[in-house]
Design a protein around this motif. Structure first.
Motif, PDB file in Angstrom:
ATOM      1  N   ALA A 188       5.597  -1.743  -0.761  1.00 28.21           N
ATOM      2  CA  ALA A 188       6.318  -2.149  -1.968  1.00 28.21           C
ATOM      3  C   ALA A 188       7.300  -1.650  -1.232  1.00 28.21           C
ATOM      4  O   ALA A 188       8.479  -1.209  -1.460  1.00 28.21           O
ATOM      5  CB  ALA A 188       5.887  -1.094  -3.079  1.00 28.21           C
ATOM      6  N   GLU A 189       7.300   0.318  -0.973  1.00 30.09           N
ATOM      7  CA  GLU A 189       8.800   0.766  -0.529  1.00 30.09           C
ATOM      8  C   GLU A 189       9.423   0.128   0.494  1.00 30.09           C
ATOM      9  O   GLU A 189      10.680   0.747   0.707  1.00 30.09           O
ATOM     10  CB  GLU A 189       8.399   2.347  -0.252  1.00 30.09           C
ATOM     11  N   ALA A 190       8.569  -0.763   1.369  1.00 29.00           N
ATOM     12  CA  ALA A 190       8.913  -1.432   2.204  1.00 29.00           C
ATOM     13  C   ALA A 190      10.178  -2.559   2.392  1.00 29.00           C
ATOM     14  O   ALA A 190      10.173  -2.790   3.281  1.00 29.00           O
ATOM     15  CB  ALA A 190       8.280  -1.555   3.644  1.00 29.00           C
ATOM     16  N   GLY A 191       9.619  -2.887   0.556  1.00 27.66           N
ATOM     17  CA  GLY A 191       9.970  -4.462   0.560  1.00 27.66           C
ATOM     18  C   GLY A 191       9.411  -4.763   1.431  1.00 27.66           C
ATOM     19  O   GLY A 191      10.254  -6.933   1.389  1.00 27.66           O
ATOM     20  N   LEU A 192       8.136  -5.534   1.564  1.00 27.30           N
ATOM     21  CA  LEU A 192       7.670  -6.211   2.522  1.00 27.30           C
ATOM     22  C   LEU A 192       5.918  -6.500   1.648  1.00 27.30           C
ATOM     23  O   LEU A 192       5.592  -5.976   0.738  1.00 27.30           O
ATOM     24  CB  LEU A 192       7.272  -6.063   3.412  1.00 27.30           C
ATOM     25  N   ILE A 193       5.796  -7.756   0.937  1.00 24.88           N
ATOM     26  CA  ILE A 193       4.724  -8.411   1.015  1.00 24.88           C
ATOM     27  C   ILE A 193       3.536  -8.257   2.144  1.00 24.88           C
ATOM     28  O   ILE A 193       3.288  -7.911   3.172  1.00 24.88           O
ATOM     29  CB  ILE A 193       4.062  -9.591   0.302  1.00 24.88           C
ATOM     30  N   ASP A 194       2.383  -7.212   1.284  1.00 24.93           N
ATOM     31  CA  ASP A 194       0.935  -6.853   2.326  1.00 24.93           C
ATOM     32  C   ASP A 194       0.782  -7.690   2.343  1.00 24.93           C
ATOM     33  O   ASP A 194       0.281  -8.781   1.812  1.00 24.93           O
ATOM     34  CB  ASP A 194       0.484  -5.495   1.260  1.00 24.93           C
ATOM     35  N   PRO A 195       0.310  -8.500   3.432  1.00 27.57           N
ATOM     36  CA  PRO A 195      -0.471 -10.140   4.149  1.00 27.57           C
ATOM     37  C   PRO A 195      -1.501 -10.444   3.460  1.00 27.57           C
ATOM     38  O   PRO A 195      -2.269 -11.136   4.028  1.00 27.57           O
ATOM     39  CB  PRO A 195      -0.217  -9.750   5.463  1.00 27.57           C
ATOM     40  N   ILE A 196      -2.810  -9.353   3.325  1.00 29.48           N
ATOM     41  CA  ILE A 196      -4.089  -9.046   3.078  1.00 29.48           C
ATOM     42  C   ILE A 196      -4.685  -9.616   1.415  1.00 29.48           C
ATOM     43  O   ILE A 196      -3.398  -8.877   1.221  1.00 29.48           O
ATOM     44  CB  ILE A 196      -4.557  -7.431   3.003  1.00 29.48           C
ATOM     45  N   LEU A 197      -5.991  -9.632   0.958  1.00 28.00           N
ATOM     46  CA  LEU A 197      -6.298  -9.898   0.238  1.00 28.00           C
ATOM     47  C   LEU A 197      -6.586  -9.083  -0.288  1.00 28.00           C
ATOM     48  O   LEU A 197      -7.025  -7.548   0.020  1.00 28.00           O
ATOM     49  CB  LEU A 197      -7.332 -11.555   0.726  1.00 28.00           C
ATOM     50  N   TYR A 198      -6.029  -8.912  -1.941  1.00 28.32           N
ATOM     51  CA  TYR A 198      -6.607  -8.066  -2.509  1.00 28.32           C
ATOM     52  C   TYR A 198      -7.408  -8.750  -4.116  1.00 28.32           C
ATOM     53  O   TYR A 198      -7.050  -9.841  -4.325  1.00 28.32           O
ATOM     54  CB  TYR A 198      -5.861  -7.180  -3.182  1.00 28.32           C
ATOM     55  N   GLN A 199      -8.598  -7.187  -4.183  1.00 34.58           N
ATOM     56  CA  GLN A 199      -8.574  -8.279  -5.970  1.00 34.58           C
ATOM     57  C   GLN A 199      -8.302  -7.625  -6.829  1.00 34.58           C
ATOM     58  O   GLN A 199      -7.621  -8.727  -7.910  1.00 34.58           O
ATOM     59  CB  GLN A 199     -10.386  -7.124  -6.364  1.00 34.58           C
ATOM     60  N   THR A 200      -7.414  -6.239  -6.521  1.00 32.46           N
ATOM     61  CA  THR A 200      -6.025  -6.565  -7.300  1.00 32.46           C
ATOM     62  C   THR A 200      -5.426  -5.890  -6.949  1.00 32.46           C
ATOM     63  O   THR A 200      -5.570  -4.909  -6.232  1.00 32.46           O
ATOM     64  CB  THR A 200      -7.199  -5.816  -8.951  1.00 32.46           C
ATOM     65  N   ARG A 201      -4.128  -5.821  -7.878  1.00 32.58           N
ATOM     66  CA  ARG A 201      -2.961  -5.118  -6.514  1.00 32.58           C
ATOM     67  C   ARG A 201      -2.885  -4.360  -7.222  1.00 32.58           C
ATOM     68  O   ARG A 201      -1.849  -4.053  -8.482  1.00 32.58           O
ATOM     69  CB  ARG A 201      -2.085  -5.614  -5.983  1.00 32.58           C
ATOM     70  N   GLY A 202      -3.183  -2.693  -7.217  1.00 29.47           N
ATOM     71  CA  GLY A 202      -3.702  -1.591  -8.321  1.00 29.47           C
ATOM     72  C   GLY A 202      -1.947  -0.972  -7.928  1.00 29.47           C
ATOM     73  O   GLY A 202      -1.154  -0.917  -7.157  1.00 29.47           O
ATOM     74  N   GLU A 203      -1.131  -0.486  -9.511  1.00 27.05           N
ATOM     75  CA  GLU A 203      -0.130   0.238  -9.078  1.00 27.05           C
ATOM     76  C   GLU A 203      -0.280   1.994  -8.983  1.00 27.05           C
ATOM     77  O   GLU A 203      -1.405   1.895  -9.953  1.00 27.05           O
ATOM     78  CB  GLU A 203       0.452   0.065 -10.062  1.00 27.05           C
TER      79      GLU A 203
END
Length: 228
Positions: free
Chosen positions: A213-228
């Motif tokens: 998030a801080e790098a401004g990129l989308i993590d390419p792996i799959l998540y059950q939920t993208r926690g905050e």
């Protein structure tokens, strides 16, 4: 003869970026991974995919039953992996006792036998889970030990150096470095739960997501939920 480097490869974000650094510095890669009976064995499959990406000649996997020692949510299935708490003041239950000390010892022996001049490990002392064996002080002490513990040093005068290119980088910096070097971040896994989709809640997932998030990129792996 090509210069060689042993790379501790877990299949996670940090170790994969660390391997990309060694590759871009011109080393012949000698990745070493560990089946230590961790609950997240899926990382071994990820490590194999990363090794395949770099077309290594041999990917060494060491079998060691650290679940026999216990004391960690990563090796004792009776201990639940807690939801992440980034920046906790105490060492979390996901710490595996003496893990990096054990892994580096194996890697040092492998480097001695193969003639490698470097051992790369992706430890990080900024955005990390607070593990004591990820600190610069630990690496410095292990380097001193390595200087006195091998035949290569005692008889051949060949010092094997421990390289930690990520140790003073934030997760944001690590993600950006991996992206710059073309590291196969889509092949990695960081989740302690070890499912096909990352949980998005453990501290490892949260630190990884924070970095992307801080790098401004989308993590390419799959998540059950993208926690905050």
């Amino acid at each position: 003869m090509n210069k060689k480097a042993v790379v501790l490869l877990s299949g996670g974000l940090d170790s994969t970026v660390c391997m990309a650094v060694a590759y871009n510095q011109g080393y012949e890669l000698l990745p070493i991974s560990f089946n230590y009976h961790q609950r997240h064995k899926r990382e071994l499959a990820a490590a194999a995919q990363v090794a395949k990406h770099y077309k290594v000649d041999r990917h060494l996997i060491i079998e060691t039953n650290m679940d026999a020692i216990g004391g960690s949510a990563l090796t004792d299935t009776s201990i639940a992996v807690p939801a992440g708490e980034i920046g906790a003041a105490t060492v979390p239950i996901t710490y595996v006792p003496a893990r990096n000390l054990i892994f580096l010892s194996y890697a040092l022996g492998y480097a001695e036998v193969t003639g490698a001049e470097r051992v790369y490990i992706g430890v990080n002392a900024l955005d990390y889970s607070g593990y004591p064996d990820c600190r610069p002080e630990f690496i410095a002490m292990f380097q001193q030990l390595a200087n006195y513990s091998t035949k290569a040093t005692a008889e051949d005068g060949r010092k094997i150096m421990i390289e930690t290119p990520l140790i003073r980088l934030t997760k944001k910096d690590i993600v950006l470095l991996g992206d710059k070097l073309g590291a196969p971040l889509h092949l990695t896994t960081s989740c302690y739960e070890g499912q096909d989709k990352a949980c998005g809640q453990c501290d490892s997932c949260l630190l990884r997501l924070k970095g992307f998030a801080e790098a401004g990129l989308i993590d390419p792996i799959l998540y059950q939920t993208r926690g905050e």
